[in-house]
Design a protein around this motif. Structure first.
Motif, PDB file in Angstrom:
ATOM      1  N   ILE A 170       0.866  -1.183   0.000  1.00 41.43           N
ATOM      2  CA  ILE A 170       0.000   0.000   0.000  1.00 41.43           C
ATOM      3  C   ILE A 170       0.897   1.226   0.000  1.00 41.43           C
ATOM      4  N   VAL A 171       0.889   1.955  -1.101  1.00 36.69           N
ATOM      5  CA  VAL A 171       1.796   3.094  -1.280  1.00 36.69           C
ATOM      6  C   VAL A 171       1.033   4.380  -0.970  1.00 36.69           C
ATOM      7  N   LEU A 172       1.409   5.022   0.130  1.00 36.77           N
ATOM      8  CA  LEU A 172       0.765   6.261   0.552  1.00 36.77           C
ATOM      9  C   LEU A 172       1.696   7.460   0.454  1.00 36.77           C
ATOM     10  N   LYS A 173       3.005   7.202   0.331  1.00 33.89           N
ATOM     11  CA  LYS A 173       3.995   8.255   0.158  1.00 33.89           C
ATOM     12  C   LYS A 173       4.884   7.893  -1.031  1.00 33.89           C
ATOM     13  N   ASP A 174       5.759   8.806  -1.393  1.00 32.90           N
ATOM     14  CA  ASP A 174       6.599   8.602  -2.567  1.00 32.90           C
ATOM     15  C   ASP A 174       7.692   7.570  -2.289  1.00 32.90           C
ATOM     16  N   GLN A 182       7.663  -2.651   0.707  1.00 30.81           N
ATOM     17  CA  GLN A 182       6.746  -3.730   1.056  1.00 30.81           C
ATOM     18  C   GLN A 182       5.938  -3.293   2.271  1.00 30.81           C
ATOM     19  N   GLY A 183       4.662  -3.716   2.307  1.00 36.08           N
ATOM     20  CA  GLY A 183       3.878  -3.542   3.517  1.00 36.08           C
ATOM     21  C   GLY A 183       2.740  -2.558   3.394  1.00 36.08           C
ATOM     22  N   ASN A 184       1.991  -2.441   4.501  1.00 33.84           N
ATOM     23  CA  ASN A 184       0.849  -1.527   4.607  1.00 33.84           C
ATOM     24  C   ASN A 184       0.975  -0.737   5.906  1.00 33.84           C
ATOM     25  N   PRO A 185       1.444   0.534   5.795  1.00 41.29           N
ATOM     26  CA  PRO A 185       1.885   1.224   4.584  1.00 41.29           C
ATOM     27  C   PRO A 185       3.275   0.761   4.150  1.00 41.29           C
ATOM     28  N   ALA A 186       3.658   1.124   2.941  1.00 40.53           N
ATOM     29  CA  ALA A 186       4.934   0.679   2.389  1.00 40.53           C
ATOM     30  C   ALA A 186       6.104   1.156   3.228  1.00 40.53           C
ATOM     31  N   LYS A 187       7.052   0.244   3.445  1.00 33.76           N
ATOM     32  CA  LYS A 187       8.292   0.551   4.141  1.00 33.76           C
ATOM     33  C   LYS A 187       9.467   0.194   3.237  1.00 33.76           C
ATOM     34  N   PRO A 188      10.599   0.910   3.356  1.00 34.22           N
ATOM     35  CA  PRO A 188      11.767   0.607   2.518  1.00 34.22           C
ATOM     36  C   PRO A 188      12.502  -0.629   3.011  1.00 34.22           C
ATOM     37  N   HIS A 189      12.996  -1.422   2.083  1.00 34.72           N
ATOM     38  CA  HIS A 189      13.739  -2.650   2.400  1.00 34.72           C
ATOM     39  C   HIS A 189      14.973  -2.770   1.505  1.00 34.72           C
ATOM     40  N   GLY A 190      15.784  -1.749   1.450  1.00 35.65           N
ATOM     41  CA  GLY A 190      16.997  -1.800   0.657  1.00 35.65           C
ATOM     42  C   GLY A 190      16.773  -1.373  -0.779  1.00 35.65           C
ATOM     43  N   ILE A 191      17.793  -1.602  -1.615  1.00 33.49           N
ATOM     44  CA  ILE A 191      17.694  -1.227  -3.028  1.00 33.49           C
ATOM     45  C   ILE A 191      17.508  -2.478  -3.892  1.00 33.49           C
ATOM     46  N   ASN A 192      17.017  -2.249  -5.093  1.00 37.48           N
ATOM     47  CA  ASN A 192      16.740  -3.333  -6.037  1.00 37.48           C
ATOM     48  C   ASN A 192      18.033  -3.707  -6.768  1.00 37.48           C
ATOM     49  N   SER A 193      19.002  -4.215  -6.019  1.00 42.11           N
ATOM     50  CA  SER A 193      20.333  -4.463  -6.584  1.00 42.11           C
ATOM     51  C   SER A 193      20.314  -5.530  -7.680  1.00 42.11           C
ATOM     52  N   GLU A 194      19.485  -6.565  -7.521  1.00 44.75           N
ATOM     53  CA  GLU A 194      19.431  -7.601  -8.552  1.00 44.75           C
ATOM     54  C   GLU A 194      18.906  -7.041  -9.861  1.00 44.75           C
ATOM     55  N   GLY A 195      17.871  -6.211  -9.779  1.00 44.28           N
ATOM     56  CA  GLY A 195      17.360  -5.574 -10.985  1.00 44.28           C
ATOM     57  C   GLY A 195      18.396  -4.692 -11.649  1.00 44.28           C
ATOM     58  N   SER A 246      14.993  11.988  -7.358  1.00 49.49           N
ATOM     59  CA  SER A 246      13.679  11.428  -7.044  1.00 49.49           C
ATOM     60  C   SER A 246      13.215  11.844  -5.655  1.00 49.49           C
ATOM     61  N   VAL A 247      14.155  11.976  -4.717  1.00 55.37           N
ATOM     62  CA  VAL A 247      13.794  12.432  -3.367  1.00 55.37           C
ATOM     63  C   VAL A 247      13.446  13.918  -3.396  1.00 55.37           C
ATOM     64  N   GLU A 248      14.208  14.695  -4.132  1.00 51.63           N
ATOM     65  CA  GLU A 248      13.932  16.133  -4.220  1.00 51.63           C
ATOM     66  C   GLU A 248      12.590  16.407  -4.897  1.00 51.63           C
ATOM     67  N   ALA A 249      12.160  15.500  -5.788  1.00 49.08           N
ATOM     68  CA  ALA A 249      10.891  15.683  -6.496  1.00 49.08           C
ATOM     69  C   ALA A 249       9.690  15.252  -5.666  1.00 49.08           C
ATOM     70  N   ALA A 250       9.917  14.598  -4.527  1.00 52.57           N
ATOM     71  CA  ALA A 250       8.818  14.058  -3.726  1.00 52.57           C
ATOM     72  C   ALA A 250       7.881  15.172  -3.274  1.00 52.57           C
ATOM     73  N   THR A 251       6.602  14.931  -3.398  1.00 52.72           N
ATOM     74  CA  THR A 251       5.590  15.898  -2.983  1.00 52.72           C
ATOM     75  C   THR A 251       4.789  15.434  -1.777  1.00 52.72           C
ATOM     76  N   ARG A 252       4.806  14.137  -1.498  1.00 55.35           N
ATOM     77  CA  ARG A 252       4.037  13.599  -0.379  1.00 55.35           C
ATOM     78  C   ARG A 252       4.953  13.121   0.756  1.00 55.35           C
ATOM     79  N   GLY A 253       6.242  13.392   0.641  1.00 51.40           N
ATOM     80  CA  GLY A 253       7.204  12.801   1.567  1.00 51.40           C
ATOM     81  C   GLY A 253       7.523  11.397   1.140  1.00 51.40           C
ATOM     82  N   ILE A 254       8.739  10.932   1.466  1.00 57.18           N
ATOM     83  CA  ILE A 254       9.135   9.585   1.037  1.00 57.18           C
ATOM     84  C   ILE A 254       8.773   8.558   2.101  1.00 57.18           C
ATOM     85  N   ILE A 255       8.643   7.301   1.658  1.00 57.30           N
ATOM     86  CA  ILE A 255       8.343   6.221   2.604  1.00 57.30           C
ATOM     87  C   ILE A 255       9.470   6.111   3.616  1.00 57.30           C
ATOM     88  N   ARG A 256       9.119   5.718   4.830  1.00 51.44           N
ATOM     89  CA  ARG A 256      10.105   5.584   5.906  1.00 51.44           C
ATOM     90  C   ARG A 256       9.880   4.269   6.647  1.00 51.44           C
TER      91      ARG A 256
END
Length: 256
Positions: A170-174, A182-195, A246-256
């Motif tokens: 559930i994405v409620l912030k940038d 991942q999660g409700n609300p979304a929380k950060p879990h590292g970077i997409n290094s494999e991608g 991408s962080v500077e462009a955030a308008t809703r605050g970033i996920i934490r």
């Protein structure tokens, strides 16, 4: 190439090699690029422009007017790029005059079954939106983003390039570029290094992005302080620069 049971408005612009399946409807003010294949029971309403070599599966609704109660019948648009796959029962709506009037879909994207893209959303290139994902109005999604099944994105959110959301997020912030959420609300879990490895990022660039992520999320710095500390590295490394931007462009605050 157009099935006898399909209904195609005489003013629609149909490119070379386009296939339109049984019982599909293509209305006025629609343009379909060369090589696009539209399956059975698809409805395409205008004003809508569809690029080349797209494949649209059965029961999709393309270019319908939006669900925003402020919409009053204005001639807003949907623009779709090339080489997209739009699976069964997807719904892609036109824009509103309260924004720029256009919903924009890039190229080389995969929209799995029952994905909804609301008015004025902007989706980049090479994205994957898995089954039952819902994108609210005014959302912007960067290139190469992957949204797991049943991801729900609140209106006006920004999802950065190369980011990834787990199933049911559930994405409620940038979400900044590269971040796995991942999660409700979304929380950060590292970077997409494999991608990033699969897309040809060097080990040095991935390490720089990982270190920048740690500065942003695992230090005691505020977001503004972290961005200030990362500016010198962003000036040297394009990957870090995308994260910072991408962080500077955030308008809703970033996920934490």
């Amino acid at each position: 190439m157009i099935h006898p049971t399909a209904i195609v408005d005489s003013s629609a612009v149909i490119g070379e090699g386009v296939e339109i399946g049984p019982y599909s409807i293509v209305e006025a003010n629609v343009e379909i690029g060369d090589g696009t294949i539209i399956g059975p029971h698809v409805v395409v309403r205008g004003p809508t422009t569809i690029g080349k070599n797209n494949r649209i599966f059965q029961f999709a609704s393309i270019g319908e007017e939006c669900q925003d109660k402020k919409y009053a019948g204005e001639p807003t648009t949907l623009v779709i790029g090339d080489n997209n796959v739009i699976r069964e029962a997807c719904t892609l709506h036109r824009g509103t005059v309260q924004d720029n009037g256009t919903t924009i879909i890039g190229s080389n994207n995969l929209f799995m079954v029952n994905v909804h893209v609301a008015h004025d959303a902007i989706i980049g290139d090479n994205c994957i939106l898995a089954n039952d994902t819902n994108i609210a109005g005014h959302v912007k999604i960067g290139d190469w983003a992957i949204l797991g099944g049943a991801t729900q994105v609140h209106q006006f959110c920004l999802i950065g390039a190369h980011s990834m959301c787990g199933t049911g997020t559930i994405v409620l912030k940038d979400i900044p570029a590269y971040v796995m959420a991942q999660g409700n609300p979304a929380k950060p879990h590292g970077i997409n290094s494999e991608g990033l490895r699969r897309r040809g990022f060097t080990k040095e660039s991935i390490m720089a992005i990982r270190n920048a992520y740690k500065t942003l999320y695992r230090s005691s710095l505020t977001t503004a302080e972290a961005i200030a500390e990362l500016q010198p590295l962003a000036a040297q490394d394009e990957g870090v620069r995308l994260l910072v931007n991408s962080v500077e462009a955030a308008t809703r605050g970033i996920i934490r």
